[in-house]
Design a protein around this motif. Sequence first.
Motif, PDB file in Angstrom:
ATOM      1  N   ARG A   1      19.594   4.324 -17.577  1.00 38.80           N
ATOM      2  CA  ARG A   1      20.043   3.055 -18.155  1.00 38.80           C
ATOM      3  C   ARG A   1      18.819   2.191 -18.457  1.00 38.80           C
ATOM      4  O   ARG A   1      17.988   1.934 -17.603  1.00 38.80           O
ATOM      5  CB  ARG A   1      20.975   2.324 -17.202  1.00 38.80           C
TER       6      ARG A   1
ATOM      7  N   GLU B   1      22.127  -3.494 -22.634  1.00 40.80           N
ATOM      8  CA  GLU B   1      21.741  -2.234 -22.015  1.00 40.80           C
ATOM      9  C   GLU B   1      22.161  -1.080 -22.914  1.00 40.80           C
ATOM     10  O   GLU B   1      23.038  -1.235 -23.763  1.00 40.80           O
ATOM     11  CB  GLU B   1      22.361  -2.085 -20.615  1.00 40.80           C
TER      12      GLU B   1
ATOM     13  N   VAL C   1      17.559  -1.530 -19.887  1.00 38.87           N
ATOM     14  CA  VAL C   1      18.011  -2.907 -20.082  1.00 38.87           C
ATOM     15  C   VAL C   1      16.978  -3.644 -20.921  1.00 38.87           C
ATOM     16  O   VAL C   1      15.792  -3.289 -20.934  1.00 38.87           O
ATOM     17  CB  VAL C   1      18.252  -3.651 -18.749  1.00 38.87           C
TER      18      VAL C   1
ATOM     19  N   PRO D   1      21.131 -10.546 -23.122  1.00 37.90           N
ATOM     20  CA  PRO D   1      20.838  -9.325 -22.376  1.00 37.90           C
ATOM     21  C   PRO D   1      21.674  -8.161 -22.907  1.00 37.90           C
ATOM     22  O   PRO D   1      22.808  -8.349 -23.333  1.00 37.90           O
ATOM     23  CB  PRO D   1      21.240  -9.667 -20.940  1.00 37.90           C
TER      24      PRO D   1
END
Length: 138
Positions: free
Chosen positions: A67, A132, A69, A130
Motif C-alpha cells: 500500500r 492511497e 500513500v 490524502p
Amino acid sequence: MSAETERQAIEGRFKTLWAASAYAALKVGYDGHKFEFIASQTSVRLTIADGEASQISFGNPGTNLIRHVGMIFCQIAAPGGAGTAAVRPIEDAIMGFFRNQTFGGVRCRVPYIMNRDQEPPFLVSTVACPFERDEYNG
C-alpha cells in the motif's frame, strides 16, 4: 498499479472534471511540468506527493499487497488583495473532485484546505487530499 499509472489516474480525473467546471478557462500546471503562476489572473498547480509504502499482506511471492500513500496538492494562486472570496469557490470545486472518490486504482480520502498565504502579488491557497493505491509485489 505503478507510480505512473497513479499520476495518469489523478491528472486524468482532474482534467476531466476541471474541463466541465465553471473554472475551465483558468490555466493549470500539472505534476512535474514547468509552470509559473500568472500575476494578473487566477491559476492552479496540481502536484502529487508520494509518501510511505507498507506491505500489508503476506503470501507467495507476487501476491504480497503493498500500500502506497500520498497527497494530492492543488495550489490556487489568485491576484492578491481580493480576499479569500476569490479562492473559496475554487477550493470547494477541487475538494469535490476528490472527496472519498475511488478511480483508476486510487482511493482518495477527505480533502482539506492546508493553508492560505499572502505571497505578493498572490493569495495562494493549498487544497490537500490524502490518497492511497495498492500494488502486488513479490
